[in-house]
Enzyme design. Structure first.
Site, PDB file in Angstrom:
ATOM      1  CG  ASN A   1       1.112   2.868   8.089  1.00 48.23           C
ATOM      2  OD1 ASN A   1       0.587   3.384   7.103  1.00 48.23           O
ATOM      3  ND2 ASN A   1       1.811   3.562   8.958  1.00 48.23           N
TER       4      ASN A   1
ATOM      5  CB  ALA B   1       6.257  -5.905  -8.292  1.00 51.48           C
TER       6      ALA B   1
ATOM      7  CB  CYS C   1       5.453   5.140   8.303  1.00 48.81           C
ATOM      8  SG  CYS C   1       5.417   6.844   8.862  1.00 48.81           S
TER       9      CYS C   1
HETATM   10  C1  UDX Z   1       2.981   5.679   4.650  1.00 47.77           C
HETATM   11  C2  UDX Z   1       1.455   5.663   4.542  1.00 47.77           C
HETATM   12  O1  UDX Z   1       1.080   5.654   3.165  1.00 47.77           O
HETATM   13  C3  UDX Z   1       0.871   6.869   5.241  1.00 47.77           C
HETATM   14  O2  UDX Z   1      -0.521   6.838   5.199  1.00 47.77           O
HETATM   15  C4  UDX Z   1       1.366   6.875   6.677  1.00 47.77           C
HETATM   16  O3  UDX Z   1       0.894   8.020   7.350  1.00 47.77           O
HETATM   17  C5  UDX Z   1       2.880   6.825   6.738  1.00 47.77           C
HETATM   18  O4  UDX Z   1       3.358   5.715   6.009  1.00 47.77           O
HETATM   19  P1  UDX Z   1       4.939   7.003   3.408  1.00 47.77           P
HETATM   20  O5  UDX Z   1       5.889   6.279   4.312  1.00 47.77           O
HETATM   21  O6  UDX Z   1       5.128   8.457   3.188  1.00 47.77           O
HETATM   22  O7  UDX Z   1       3.438   6.825   3.946  1.00 47.77           O
HETATM   23  O8  UDX Z   1       5.040   6.293   1.997  1.00 47.77           O
HETATM   24  P2  UDX Z   1       4.116   5.473   0.986  1.00 47.77           P
HETATM   25  O9  UDX Z   1       3.754   6.336  -0.140  1.00 47.77           O
HETATM   26  O10 UDX Z   1       3.035   4.756   1.687  1.00 47.77           O
HETATM   27  O11 UDX Z   1       5.176   4.420   0.442  1.00 47.77           O
HETATM   28  C6  UDX Z   1       5.839   3.528   1.343  1.00 47.77           C
HETATM   29  C7  UDX Z   1       6.857   2.675   0.643  1.00 47.77           C
HETATM   30  O12 UDX Z   1       6.217   1.710  -0.164  1.00 47.77           O
HETATM   31  C8  UDX Z   1       7.827   3.412  -0.273  1.00 47.77           C
HETATM   32  O13 UDX Z   1       9.141   2.911  -0.039  1.00 47.77           O
HETATM   33  C9  UDX Z   1       7.354   3.065  -1.661  1.00 47.77           C
HETATM   34  O14 UDX Z   1       8.399   3.071  -2.598  1.00 47.77           O
HETATM   35  C10 UDX Z   1       6.818   1.654  -1.442  1.00 47.77           C
HETATM   36  N1  UDX Z   1       5.806   1.246  -2.426  1.00 47.77           N
HETATM   37  C11 UDX Z   1       4.632   1.941  -2.518  1.00 47.77           C
HETATM   38  C12 UDX Z   1       6.035   0.152  -3.231  1.00 47.77           C
HETATM   39  O15 UDX Z   1       7.086  -0.502  -3.135  1.00 47.77           O
HETATM   40  N2  UDX Z   1       5.073  -0.217  -4.139  1.00 47.77           N
HETATM   41  C13 UDX Z   1       3.912   0.448  -4.262  1.00 47.77           C
HETATM   42  O16 UDX Z   1       3.102   0.052  -5.098  1.00 47.77           O
HETATM   43  C14 UDX Z   1       3.674   1.564  -3.437  1.00 47.77           C
END
Ligand code: UDX
Length: 437
Positions: free
Chosen positions: A212, A256, A264
């Site tokens: 993470n 971005a 998480c």
């Molecule tokens: C995350 C981890 O991916 C997962 O493996 C763990 O078990 C729990 O935390 P999750 O919180 O469901 O999962 O979301 P994720 O898809 O990782 O996205 C997290 C955040 O990052 C979101 O708010 C998303 O909008 C943001 N994000 C993601 C970005 O801002 N840019 C990106 O390129 C990708």
């Protein structure tokens, strides 16, 4: 195998239903009677694609039940602990109250050879401490740590066919016993050649927070580049494409925008920082504070762009906010940048009308002062500015000409760099992206 799952939130409820799908018999336990009552009817208490279907089919097998009574775990050989570890109020550290309570509640019901499996994300060192408590109980039960990497929105797929499995086990015979039980549980995934890492407790706990932390760092890295792009006239989306073609870097998680949120990433990087400081190695992950700070600045950037696009004040202006959940395909608004932007614009005197395909109910419970609408047309009608903060497909594919026919001003702030700037500009819009000219 007969198993129990303690904690039926985003992680536990999916895990319980998925384990039945994999052939096991499961009892899901939670202290929240309302949640359990809903689950017992086969109704998920939150939005997760695919969960209603596997919950219904699991209930139909007769091998899935839910209860608030911990004594119902009797007869289970493996007990998964999937309760929350939120941020402690007034601190960056993780609150382990629920994990400790779950283990204490399990103790009277454990027998010789039973295995307690931690799934919750915990500070490194927790598993060793809990293993000590279980050993001291004289029940003959042991502990393993099996972190969960599921993403909300893809939780069912990630649980049934994970990218990898990690078992943190004790040395010697107890570890072999734990591995054998876990192999039986995950037989389907293992038969499909899912990579398996068998390791010690500390490594297993760290794998989760390290993963993470890496993802959060990748997002904040590209958002830092967006800040540089903003003072140089560069375009961060093209920059991300170009560096993403390098296989060593990869384009994923280089989106971005207003940054990461959810249950998480934000709390896990903070808890990691707090734990590293306790261990005297705060300096090793001090960069995560910067990752957090960059992330929080991007929401402010979206707000500042909206204010300046409206001539220096949003007071009394109608701002249509598209998105509330922390990411698409989720109703989760915990630490959501989208909801934060909506709330802050409201605080600046804007007449915010916010919409989201799934996040309204949870947002309203936290911020009843905002105006919510389930109707996209109503949200957009006569808006002075449109702010996109969660890239749901239904927003990404909006036709700028159609939206233009509804709003008062054709001003759009694209907080997720999801719209094609050229198309929107060609339709007469003043388009602002994050990290884009
Ligand atoms: C995350 C981890 O991916 C997962 O493996 C763990 O078990 C729990 O935390 P999750 O919180 O469901 O999962 O979301 P994720 O898809 O990782 O996205 C997290 C955040 O990052 C979101 O708010 C998303 O909008 C943001 N994000 C993601 C970005 O801002 N840019 C990106 O390129 C990708």
């Amino acid at each position: 195998m007969k198993i129990s799952v303690i904690g039926c939130g985003y992680l536990g409820a999916v895990h319980a239903a998925a384990m039945v799908e994999l052939g096991h018999e499961v009892v899901g336990i939670d202290v929240d009677a309302k949640k359990i009552a809903q689950l017992a009817l086969g109704l998920p208490p939150f939005f997760e694609p695919g969960l209603p279907e596997i919950l219904t089919s699991a209930m139909a097998t007769g091998r899935l039940r839910f209860s608030t009574d911990i004594s119902e775990v009797a007869g289970s050989r493996v007990h998964f602990v999937a309760v929350g570890t939120p941020q402690k109020p007034g601190s960056y550290a993780a609150d382990l109250t629920y994990v400790d309570a779950a283990v204490q509640a399990l103790l009277p019901h454990l027998g010789e050879g039973d295995l307690v499996v931690g799934k919750s994300t915990v500070p490194v060192g927790t598993a060793t401490r809990l293993a000590g408590i279980i050993a001291a109980s004289g029940t003959g039960a042991t502990l393993a740590w099996n972190p969960e990497f599921l993403r909300e929105g893809f939780a069912v797929k990630d649980t049934i066919s994970p990218d990898r499995l990690v078992y943190g086990v004790a040395a010697g015979e107890p570890g072999e016993h734990a591995t054998a039980l876990l192999n039986e549980i995950y037989a389907v995934a293992l038969a499909a050649d899912t990579p398996l890492v068998i390791t010690d407790f500390a490594t297993a706990e760290l794998v989760k927070v390290a993963a993470n932390a890496f993802l959060a760092t990748k997002i904040s890295f590209i958002n830092a580049m967006a800040e540089i792009a903003e003072v140089t006239g560069a375009d961060v989306t093209q920059l991300a494409d170009a560096i993403g073609y390098d296989n060593r870097i990869g384009r994923r998680f280089l989106g971005a925008g207003v940054g990461f949120g959810g249950g998480c990433l934000p709390k896990d990087i903070r808890a990691f920082t707090a734990r590293a400081e306790e261990l005297g190695r705060g300096d090793s992950v001090a960069f995560l504070k910067e990752v957090d700070a960059i992330n929080l600045r991007r929401r402010q950037r979206a707000i500042n762009l909206t204010v300046s696009a409206l001539g220096g004040s949003v007071y009394n202006a109608k701002v249509a906010v598209l998105g509330l959940s922390f990411k698409p395909h989720s109703d989760d608004v915990r630490d959501s940048p989208a909801l934060d932007v909506a709330v802050q614009l409201h605080g600046l005197g804007a007449n915010v009308v916010a919409t989201d395909p799934q996040g309204i109910e949870n947002s309203r419970a936290r911020h009843p002062q905002l105006t919510y609408s389930t109707d996209l047309e109503e949200t957009l009608r006569e808006a002075d500015a449109v702010v996109l903060v969660t890239e749901w497909p239904e927003f990404r594919h909006l036709d700028p000409a159609w939206v233009g026919g509804l709003v008062k001003n054709k001003i759009v702030i694209d907080g997720r760099n999801s719209f094609d700037a050229a198309t929107w500009r060609a339709a007469g819009w003043t388009y602002y992206g994050l990290g884009r000219p």
